[in-house]
Design a protein around this motif. Sequence first.
Motif, PDB file in Angstrom:
ATOM      1  N   TYR A  87       7.251  -8.668 -25.904  1.00  0.00           N
ATOM      2  CA  TYR A  87       7.338  -7.398 -25.309  1.00  0.00           C
ATOM      3  C   TYR A  87       5.791  -7.357 -24.442  1.00  0.00           C
ATOM      4  CZ  TYR A  87       4.310  -6.295 -29.421  1.00  0.00           C
ATOM      5  OH  TYR A  87       3.408  -6.321 -30.469  1.00  0.00           O
ATOM      6  N   CYS A  88       5.964  -6.538 -23.488  1.00  0.00           N
ATOM      7  CA  CYS A  88       4.930  -6.418 -22.438  1.00  0.00           C
ATOM      8  C   CYS A  88       4.727  -4.942 -22.229  1.00  0.00           C
ATOM      9  CB  CYS A  88       5.467  -6.910 -21.341  1.00  0.00           C
ATOM     10  SG  CYS A  88       5.843  -8.909 -21.246  1.00  0.00           S
ATOM     11  N   GLY A  89       3.625  -4.502 -21.586  1.00  0.00           N
ATOM     12  CA  GLY A  89       3.450  -3.044 -21.236  1.00  0.00           C
ATOM     13  C   GLY A  89       2.150  -2.981 -20.650  1.00  0.00           C
ATOM     14  N   TYR A  90       1.571  -1.845 -20.593  1.00  0.00           N
ATOM     15  CA  TYR A  90       0.405  -1.574 -19.683  1.00  0.00           C
ATOM     16  C   TYR A  90      -0.707  -1.184 -20.373  1.00  0.00           C
ATOM     17  CZ  TYR A  90       3.842  -1.390 -15.868  1.00  0.00           C
ATOM     18  OH  TYR A  90       4.843  -1.767 -15.100  1.00  0.00           O
ATOM     19  N   VAL A  91      -1.850  -1.809 -19.913  1.00  0.00           N
ATOM     20  CA  VAL A  91      -3.291  -1.505 -20.216  1.00  0.00           C
ATOM     21  C   VAL A  91      -4.064  -0.586 -19.414  1.00  0.00           C
ATOM     22  CG1 VAL A  91      -3.600  -3.598 -21.693  1.00  0.00           C
ATOM     23  CG2 VAL A  91      -4.138  -3.408 -19.077  1.00  0.00           C
ATOM     24  N   ASN A  92      -5.056   0.272 -19.832  1.00  0.00           N
ATOM     25  CA  ASN A  92      -5.752   1.289 -18.968  1.00  0.00           C
ATOM     26  C   ASN A  92      -6.755   0.737 -18.550  1.00  0.00           C
ATOM     27  OD1 ASN A  92      -6.398   3.515 -17.915  1.00  0.00           O
ATOM     28  ND2 ASN A  92      -6.833   4.835 -19.623  1.00  0.00           N
ATOM     29  N   MET A  93      -7.285   0.463 -17.240  1.00  0.00           N
ATOM     30  CA  MET A  93      -8.143  -0.612 -17.037  1.00  0.00           C
ATOM     31  C   MET A  93      -9.735   0.377 -17.069  1.00  0.00           C
ATOM     32  SD  MET A  93      -6.831  -3.314 -16.631  1.00  0.00           S
ATOM     33  CE  MET A  93      -8.194  -4.455 -15.905  1.00  0.00           C
ATOM     34  N   LYS A  94     -10.631  -0.427 -17.413  1.00  0.00           N
ATOM     35  CA  LYS A  94     -11.989   0.584 -17.449  1.00  0.00           C
ATOM     36  C   LYS A  94     -12.613   0.439 -16.212  1.00  0.00           C
ATOM     37  CE  LYS A  94     -15.706   0.286 -20.606  1.00  0.00           C
ATOM     38  NZ  LYS A  94     -16.672  -0.649 -21.786  1.00  0.00           N
ATOM     39  N   ASP A  95     -13.253   1.233 -15.869  1.00  0.00           N
ATOM     40  CA  ASP A  95     -13.897   1.738 -14.708  1.00  0.00           C
ATOM     41  C   ASP A  95     -12.967   1.567 -13.273  1.00  0.00           C
ATOM     42  OD1 ASP A  95     -16.401   2.046 -15.939  1.00  0.00           O
ATOM     43  OD2 ASP A  95     -16.689  -0.496 -16.141  1.00  0.00           O
ATOM     44  N   ALA A  96     -11.779   2.065 -13.574  1.00  0.00           N
ATOM     45  CA  ALA A  96     -10.771   2.037 -12.609  1.00  0.00           C
ATOM     46  C   ALA A  96     -11.220   2.702 -11.185  1.00  0.00           C
ATOM     47  CB  ALA A  96      -9.507   2.564 -13.108  1.00  0.00           C
ATOM     48  N   PRO A  97     -10.692   2.308 -10.288  1.00  0.00           N
ATOM     49  CA  PRO A  97     -10.977   2.958  -8.919  1.00  0.00           C
ATOM     50  C   PRO A  97     -10.282   4.167  -8.572  1.00  0.00           C
ATOM     51  CG  PRO A  97      -9.485   1.045  -8.609  1.00  0.00           C
ATOM     52  CD  PRO A  97      -9.706   1.073  -9.939  1.00  0.00           C
ATOM     53  N   GLY A  98      -9.228   4.456  -9.263  1.00  0.00           N
ATOM     54  CA  GLY A  98      -8.578   5.797  -9.007  1.00  0.00           C
ATOM     55  C   GLY A  98      -8.458   6.860  -9.651  1.00  0.00           C
ATOM     56  N   SER A  99      -7.322   7.476  -9.756  1.00  0.00           N
ATOM     57  CA  SER A  99      -7.138   8.897 -10.396  1.00  0.00           C
ATOM     58  C   SER A  99      -6.882   8.382 -11.749  1.00  0.00           C
ATOM     59  CB  SER A  99      -6.067   9.687  -9.779  1.00  0.00           C
ATOM     60  OG  SER A  99      -5.900  10.826 -10.636  1.00  0.00           O
ATOM     61  N   GLU A 100      -7.594   8.939 -12.749  1.00  0.00           N
ATOM     62  CA  GLU A 100      -7.069   8.679 -14.349  1.00  0.00           C
ATOM     63  C   GLU A 100      -5.895   9.721 -14.680  1.00  0.00           C
ATOM     64  OE1 GLU A 100      -7.925   7.356 -18.321  1.00  0.00           O
ATOM     65  OE2 GLU A 100      -8.247   6.747 -16.360  1.00  0.00           O
ATOM     66  N   ASP A 101      -5.615  11.068 -13.935  1.00  0.00           N
ATOM     67  CA  ASP A 101      -4.597  11.672 -14.051  1.00  0.00           C
ATOM     68  C   ASP A 101      -3.164  11.037 -13.656  1.00  0.00           C
ATOM     69  OD1 ASP A 101      -5.718  13.800 -15.412  1.00  0.00           O
ATOM     70  OD2 ASP A 101      -5.927  14.706 -13.480  1.00  0.00           O
ATOM     71  N   LYS A 102      -3.342  10.325 -12.446  1.00  0.00           N
ATOM     72  CA  LYS A 102      -2.412   9.666 -11.704  1.00  0.00           C
ATOM     73  C   LYS A 102      -1.995   8.357 -12.892  1.00  0.00           C
ATOM     74  CE  LYS A 102      -2.506  11.266  -7.078  1.00  0.00           C
ATOM     75  NZ  LYS A 102      -2.655  10.787  -5.716  1.00  0.00           N
ATOM     76  N   ALA A 135       0.899  -1.274   0.027  1.00  0.00           N
ATOM     77  CA  ALA A 135      -0.003  -0.225  -0.101  1.00  0.00           C
ATOM     78  C   ALA A 135       0.924   1.306  -0.068  1.00  0.00           C
ATOM     79  CB  ALA A 135      -0.911  -0.119   1.084  1.00  0.00           C
ATOM     80  N   ALA A 136       0.509   2.210  -0.744  1.00  0.00           N
ATOM     81  CA  ALA A 136       0.981   3.583  -0.844  1.00  0.00           C
ATOM     82  C   ALA A 136      -0.203   4.495  -1.085  1.00  0.00           C
ATOM     83  CB  ALA A 136       2.290   3.472  -1.666  1.00  0.00           C
ATOM     84  N   ASP A 137      -0.001   5.156  -2.232  1.00  0.00           N
ATOM     85  CA  ASP A 137      -0.924   6.036  -2.933  1.00  0.00           C
ATOM     86  C   ASP A 137      -2.114   5.227  -2.961  1.00  0.00           C
ATOM     87  OD1 ASP A 137      -2.651   7.890  -4.233  1.00  0.00           O
ATOM     88  OD2 ASP A 137      -0.854   8.643  -5.568  1.00  0.00           O
ATOM     89  N   PRO A 138      -3.060   5.808  -2.463  1.00  0.00           N
ATOM     90  CA  PRO A 138      -4.676   4.973  -2.510  1.00  0.00           C
ATOM     91  C   PRO A 138      -5.507   5.237  -3.894  1.00  0.00           C
ATOM     92  CG  PRO A 138      -4.933   6.722  -0.955  1.00  0.00           C
ATOM     93  CD  PRO A 138      -3.301   6.713  -1.543  1.00  0.00           C
ATOM     94  N   GLU A 139      -4.846   6.334  -4.544  1.00  0.00           N
ATOM     95  CA  GLU A 139      -5.411   6.792  -5.651  1.00  0.00           C
ATOM     96  C   GLU A 139      -5.052   6.144  -7.068  1.00  0.00           C
ATOM     97  OE1 GLU A 139      -7.421  11.081  -4.659  1.00  0.00           O
ATOM     98  OE2 GLU A 139      -5.395  10.926  -5.506  1.00  0.00           O
ATOM     99  N   MET A 140      -4.121   5.347  -6.739  1.00  0.00           N
ATOM    100  CA  MET A 140      -3.395   4.707  -7.977  1.00  0.00           C
ATOM    101  C   MET A 140      -3.050   3.174  -7.776  1.00  0.00           C
ATOM    102  SD  MET A 140      -2.205   5.117 -11.018  1.00  0.00           S
ATOM    103  CE  MET A 140      -1.441   3.953 -12.107  1.00  0.00           C
ATOM    104  N   VAL A 141      -3.705   2.150  -8.210  1.00  0.00           N
ATOM    105  CA  VAL A 141      -3.331   0.801  -7.922  1.00  0.00           C
ATOM    106  C   VAL A 141      -2.671   0.273  -9.141  1.00  0.00           C
ATOM    107  CG1 VAL A 141      -4.387  -1.485  -7.462  1.00  0.00           C
ATOM    108  CG2 VAL A 141      -5.197   0.680  -6.375  1.00  0.00           C
ATOM    109  N   VAL A 142      -1.495  -0.292  -9.060  1.00  0.00           N
ATOM    110  CA  VAL A 142      -0.970  -0.867 -10.172  1.00  0.00           C
ATOM    111  C   VAL A 142      -0.616  -2.337  -9.906  1.00  0.00           C
ATOM    112  CG1 VAL A 142       1.363  -1.139 -11.387  1.00  0.00           C
ATOM    113  CG2 VAL A 142       0.531   1.255 -10.501  1.00  0.00           C
ATOM    114  N   PHE A 143      -1.502  -3.120 -10.866  1.00  0.00           N
ATOM    115  CA  PHE A 143      -1.282  -4.620 -10.987  1.00  0.00           C
ATOM    116  C   PHE A 143      -0.146  -5.096 -11.825  1.00  0.00           C
ATOM    117  CE2 PHE A 143      -4.096  -8.895 -11.896  1.00  0.00           C
ATOM    118  CZ  PHE A 143      -3.409  -9.410 -10.505  1.00  0.00           C
ATOM    119  N   ASP A 144       0.861  -5.850 -11.192  1.00  0.00           N
ATOM    120  CA  ASP A 144       2.232  -5.797 -11.859  1.00  0.00           C
ATOM    121  C   ASP A 144       2.750  -7.256 -11.567  1.00  0.00           C
ATOM    122  OD1 ASP A 144       4.152  -5.226 -13.527  1.00  0.00           O
ATOM    123  OD2 ASP A 144       4.304  -2.953 -12.876  1.00  0.00           O
TER     124      ASP A 144
END
Length: 348
Positions: A257-272, A21-30
Motif C-alpha cells: 500500500y502507498c499514500g502521501y506524506v506531508n513534507m516538512k518546510d514545504a514551499p506552498g500552501s499547507e491548507d492546499k 505546472a498549474a497551481d504554484p502554491e501546491m507541488v505534488v511529487f508523484d
Amino acid sequence: MTRRLLATAATLVVLTGAARAADPEMVVFDWAGWEMDGVLTEYVAKHGQKPTYSFFADDDEAFQKVSSGFKSDVTHPCVASLPRYREADLIEPWDTSKIPEFANLNPAFLESPYVTDDGGVWFIPTDYAYTAIAYNTTEVPAEDVASLQVFTNPKYAGRISLPDNSDDVWALAFLATGLTSWDNVTDEQFQAAADWLRSVHPNVRAYWADPAELSQLMATGEVLVAWSWNDGVALLQDEGFPVGFNRSPAEGASTWYCGYVNMKDAPGSEDKAYDFINSMLAHGSAQTFLDELGYAHANNAAMANIPEDAQKAAFIDPVTTTLLAQTPVTAEARERKIQEFENIKAGF
C-alpha cells in the motif's frame, strides 16, 4: 517501487525531469500518470486548477530527490519506504482533524509505529493491491502455479519475469522460503531468501519495470509465468489474452500500500495540501483508482461503493490466502535488500 501504468508520454516526463505546472502554491511529487481528473475533482472545484506535479519512476528515485533538496508539498511513497523519510527528518505529521475521511481509512494500514505513533500520523494511505503469480493459461497448467516454486522449475527456464524492484522480489523470496512477514528477519533467513533468488535468476527472461512492459512480454509469448501486480493482468484480460492470476499459491501472496506524506518546510500552501489529500480520499476517487490504475482505495467507505464483481474483475477483492504485507522496514534493512538484489541481477 514502480506501482504505476506508465504511459509513454508520462514516462518521457519522468525521464526529462519535467514538471506539469498549474497551481504554484501546491507541488505534488508523484508517480507518473497520477494527475488524474477523477481524483482532483474537489481540489479543482475549490481552486480552479490542478496542483503542479513533478514525477518519479520509483521509490528510490523519489527519496534520493527529496533528500537532495527537491521541495514539494506532498510526496507519494509506498509505505515500505516511509522510515527513510522519517529518519531523514523530511516530513511532519498530518493533522487528521482536517481530514474528514480519515475515520474511514482501512485501520490495518495505520498500525505500523512508523505510520502512527505518539508524534501523530505520518502517512495517509490511499491505494493498495496485490502481487501474485500471473501465467499464460494456454501454456501453463494451473497445478504448475500452485506453488511459488514454479519460478525455480526448469520447465520455464528463460520464460519467467520478476519485478525490477526490491520490495516485491524480496516479498516473493521470503514467502518462497517459508516466511510470512519480513519484520525481524534473521541473517540466516535473509541468506536463505537470497540463495533462492539466485537459484531463480538463471530462469529470468527479464526483470520488468512496469505493468505495460510485463503485459507486452506476456502478450508476445516470451514470458509464461511472472510475479505480477494485478493491474497488468487486468490489462491483458481486457485485451482477450489467456492470462490467469493465482493469488493463493501454497506459500501465499503479497500485498502493498502507498499514500502521501506531508513534507516538512514545504514551499506552498499547507491548507492546499489538506485540500489535496481530502480530494484524493473522496468517495468518487475510488472508481478512478479502479478505472485508471486498477488499484483499490484505502478508504473502506469509498470501496463499499464499488460493486463486488468489478472488484473481482480487477483482482482487488479481498483474499483469504496467506499474505506477506510489504510493511515499513528500517532504512538499513531496505538498503541491504536493495544492494543484495543488485548483486543477484549482476550475477554475483
